[in-house]
Design a protein around this motif. Structure first.
Motif, mmCIF file in Angstrom:
data_model
loop_
_atom_site.group_PDB
_atom_site.id
_atom_site.type_symbol
_atom_site.label_atom_id
_atom_site.label_comp_id
_atom_site.label_asym_id
_atom_site.label_seq_id
_atom_site.Cartn_x
_atom_site.Cartn_y
_atom_site.Cartn_z
ATOM 1 N N HIS A 105 43.487 -4.977 11.095
ATOM 2 C CA HIS A 105 44.987 -5.171 10.824
ATOM 3 C C HIS A 105 44.163 -5.745 9.413
ATOM 4 C CE1 HIS A 105 48.802 -5.861 9.643
ATOM 5 N NE2 HIS A 105 48.615 -7.533 9.214
ATOM 6 N N ARG A 106 43.687 -7.260 8.968
ATOM 7 C CA ARG A 106 43.485 -8.085 8.597
ATOM 8 C C ARG A 106 42.819 -7.004 7.547
ATOM 9 N NH1 ARG A 106 43.222 -12.783 11.978
ATOM 10 N NH2 ARG A 106 44.856 -13.243 11.779
ATOM 11 N N TYR A 107 41.859 -6.094 7.215
ATOM 12 C CA TYR A 107 40.033 -4.934 6.928
ATOM 13 C C TYR A 107 41.043 -3.875 6.951
ATOM 14 C CZ TYR A 107 37.647 -8.820 7.307
ATOM 15 O OH TYR A 107 36.369 -10.038 7.429
ATOM 16 N N ASP A 108 42.554 -3.984 6.816
ATOM 17 C CA ASP A 108 42.868 -2.415 6.899
ATOM 18 C C ASP A 108 42.129 -1.009 7.131
ATOM 19 O OD1 ASP A 108 45.026 -0.337 5.147
ATOM 20 O OD2 ASP A 108 44.796 -0.200 3.890
ATOM 21 N N THR B 233 38.880 -16.407 -4.269
ATOM 22 C CA THR B 233 38.497 -15.106 -4.271
ATOM 23 C C THR B 233 37.174 -14.583 -6.320
ATOM 24 O OG1 THR B 233 39.959 -13.966 -2.988
ATOM 25 C CG2 THR B 233 39.030 -12.533 -4.750
ATOM 26 N N PHE C 30 43.089 1.139 -0.861
ATOM 27 C CA PHE C 30 43.190 -0.474 0.609
ATOM 28 C C PHE C 30 44.122 -1.501 0.102
ATOM 29 C CE2 PHE C 30 38.351 1.200 1.087
ATOM 30 C CZ PHE C 30 38.208 0.380 1.964
ATOM 31 N N GLU C 31 44.779 -1.764 0.487
ATOM 32 C CA GLU C 31 45.610 -2.431 1.247
ATOM 33 C C GLU C 31 45.505 -3.927 1.199
ATOM 34 O OE1 GLU C 31 48.988 -1.322 2.876
ATOM 35 O OE2 GLU C 31 49.472 0.652 1.539
ATOM 36 N N GLY C 32 46.142 -4.517 0.988
ATOM 37 C CA GLY C 32 45.440 -6.462 1.748
ATOM 38 C C GLY C 32 44.617 -7.239 1.449
ATOM 39 N N ALA C 33 44.220 -7.790 1.844
ATOM 40 C CA ALA C 33 43.546 -9.317 0.728
ATOM 41 C C ALA C 33 42.218 -8.936 0.804
ATOM 42 C CB ALA C 33 43.923 -10.502 1.401
ATOM 43 N N MET C 34 42.115 -7.997 0.862
ATOM 44 C CA MET C 34 40.341 -8.369 1.581
ATOM 45 C C MET C 34 39.449 -7.403 0.524
ATOM 46 S SD MET C 34 38.826 -9.792 4.011
ATOM 47 C CE MET C 34 40.022 -11.323 2.756
ATOM 48 N N TYR D 254 32.555 -2.516 5.520
ATOM 49 C CA TYR D 254 32.008 -3.444 4.691
ATOM 50 C C TYR D 254 31.426 -4.314 3.762
ATOM 51 C CZ TYR D 254 37.694 -3.952 3.858
ATOM 52 O OH TYR D 254 39.171 -3.926 4.106
ATOM 53 N N ASP E 121 50.647 -17.264 10.993
ATOM 54 C CA ASP E 121 50.316 -16.267 11.822
ATOM 55 C C ASP E 121 48.879 -16.693 12.465
ATOM 56 O OD1 ASP E 121 49.053 -16.517 9.921
ATOM 57 O OD2 ASP E 121 48.517 -14.329 9.824
#
Length: 534
Positions: free
Chosen positions: A489-492, A411, A425-429, A499, A113
């Motif tokens: 998007h990346r941080y939902d 992580t 939350f969703e996603g990798a953060m 954050y 991406d």
């Protein structure tokens, strides 16, 4: 201006400490001026601390050694002020290809991406990395580098660590509040303290050949299993700057390491790969064996071990230097807070709590890669070849192919510094994850975060923050700032999402709506003031 970093020789210079009747005091002594030691010193100096850097040699690394530097490491170098030089000089790549025999099996893209400032990897000889870091260190008055200064022993004291240092003019002593041992895989500091690393050694040998040539190979990672030009073994090809290519040949355990270094042995292997008409010259040759091992703990009182001094992995996956630089950034911000009186000594225990599991993760991946690349039984060889045959057509089999699981940042999901999520939350953060970059109207998100505690807030107006120790700076991302919508998007993120980001740009807490009481509590936890036993 081109600098031949391999030919640099540094003068030994007598220091005032050598004339002192009592040990001179230094807040931090870093031992070892490789990538990990230099990165540690730069990070500490950037936080305003004086750093004494000792190295028993008078030159940078010999040969290319570590060459693959991952996206996360490049982002750390950005924060240290030398990322642009690394990327401008290095060879950028995102794509890898796997071959079995003569035939391609499949290819993969490590950064499919868009919207990232840095590539998946940059290939750059270690002497360039050390040279660029050294140039940066020399520009910082907080750092004093002493070449030809060898640490002989360490004596723990109530007020610090006393080091006995050997020079061409004799021995002298210094007193450090804390010591970071980044003195390599054979670590004289580890040996002087009676400590050891334990793990598994692999009964195989590999030849590294750095070859200067003109070639039409693309800047990609190519890995062959059992190619016809090297029957029964594996071969890895990487491009480097200055027209130099790294080729790794699997030799087997019975190979004579001294004989295999000889040009009359190396040149036919290279020519078999490149073809009979190829023109090339050998720049550097080495034969290596490897182990996957680590120390039981990386903190020993006021002494912290980092990089190869703390842990070792096989070279498949580019996990050695990259994990070492992540060690450096992990310990540097914590030492800075403690020495500035902004956090208790208990914060330093989290270095073990975070970096020991990270080392175990690297060792696990590295061991699995080595077992797949160098099967030690007929059954494991048959399994490997069957997986490779399936992988040509079946996506599920490609996940089983292991030519080196390439380095990813750790992580710290179970870190005692994290505040668990109270909101969905969703996603990798997740708390403990390294912050992801994203393009903004005026640059890049990670550049905006900087190197302190930062509240990343999504909304049309920045929030009011309480006065805290250490201070927290607000970075507000309005809709107009997020030009491609990738940050949200990346941080939902939705309006009001916040954050809390640590100085090493890892997430330590997040909320859907900022609450100053919760912010203070999360900061107490992230600085060790509320940390329980790891």
């Amino acid at each position: 201006m081109h600098v031949d970093y391999q030919s640099l020789r540094f003068e030994y210079r007598r220091s005032p400490d050598q004339s002192s009747a009592t040990p001179s005091h230094h807040p931090v002594v870093v031992v070892g001026a490789g990538p990990v030691g230099l990165a540690t010193a730069i990070d500490l100096a950037g936080a305003g601390l004086r750093v004494l850097l000792l190295d028993d040699d008078r030159c940078l690394s010999n040969g290319s050694r570590a060459i693959c530097f991952a996206k996360r490491t490049l982002e750390i170098f950005d924060r240290l002020g030398c990322g642009d030089r690394m990327v401008e000089k290095g060879v950028t790549w995102n794509v890898g290809r796997v071959f079995h025999g003569e035939s391609p099996v499949y290819s993969f893209d490590l950064l499919p991406d868009g919207g990232h400032r840095r590539p998946a990897f940059v290939n750059l000889q270690q002497y360039y990395v050390e040279g660029f870091l050294l140039d940066r260190a020399r520009s910082m008055p907080e750092i004093e580098i002493r070449w030809g200064n060898k640490v002989l022993s360490l004596l723990p004291r109530e007020d610090g660590v006393e080091l006995v240092v050997e020079t061409p003019e004799g021995e002298y002593r210094v007193l450090a509040d804390y010591v970071v041992a980044a003195d390599g895989a054979r670590s004289p500091i580890r040996r002087a303290m009676g400590l050891e690393s334990r793990g598994r050694s692999f009964r195989d040998r590999f030849l590294i050949a750095d070859v200067r040539m003109k070639a039409d190979f693309p800047p990609e990672r190519w890995f062959w299993f059992a190619p016809p030009f090297h029957p029964g073994g594996s071969v890895l090809l990487h491009s480097q700057p200055d027209g130099v290519w790294r080729i790794d040949f699997q030799l087997g355990w019975d190979a004579d390491p001294e004989k295999e270094r000889e040009p009359e042995r190396v040149i036919p292997r290279v020519r078999a790969l490149l073809g009979p008409e190829a023109e090339f010259e050998l720049e550097w040759v080495s034969v290596y064996t490897f182990s996957c091992l680590r120390m039981e703990r990386f903190r020993h009182g006021r002494v912290f071990f980092a990089g190869d001094a703390a842990h070792g992995v096989s070279p498949f996956g580019a996990r050695g230097a990259n994990s070492g630089v992540q060690d450096a950034e992990n310990i540097a911000w914590k030492l800075a807070l403690v020495l500035r009186g902004e956090a208790p000594d208990a914060l330093l225990d989290s270095y073990d709590a975070e970096r020991v599991p990270a080392a175990d993760e690297n060792i696990l991946n590295s061991t699995r890669s080595t077992d797949f690349i160098t099967p030690k039984s007929e059954a494991s060889l048959a399994f490997r070849d069957a997986v490779l045959d399936l992988a040509r057509d079946c996506v599920f089999a490609r996940r089983m192919v292991n030519s080196g699981r390439l380095s990813l940042p750790s992580t710290y999901g179970h870190s005692p510094l994290n505040t668990p999520d109270a909101d969905e939350f969703e996603g990798a953060m997740v708390p403990g994850a390294p912050a992801l970059d994203a393009p903004l109207a005026d640059g890049w998100l990670l550049s905006r975060l900087g190197g302190g505690f930062t509240l990343l807030h999504f909304g049309e107006a920045p929030p009011d923050l309480p006065e805290t120790v250490p201070p927290v700076r607000a970075v507000n991302i309005a809709r107009a700032d997020d030009v491609e919508g990738l940050a949200a998007h990346r941080y939902d993120a939705r309006p009001g999402t916040a954050y809390l980001i640590r100085p090493d740009q890892h997430v330590c807490a997040r909320w859907r709506r900022l609450d100053q009481v919760k912010l203070r509590a999360a900061l107490d936890r992230a600085t060790g003031r509320a940390m329980g036993t790891p």
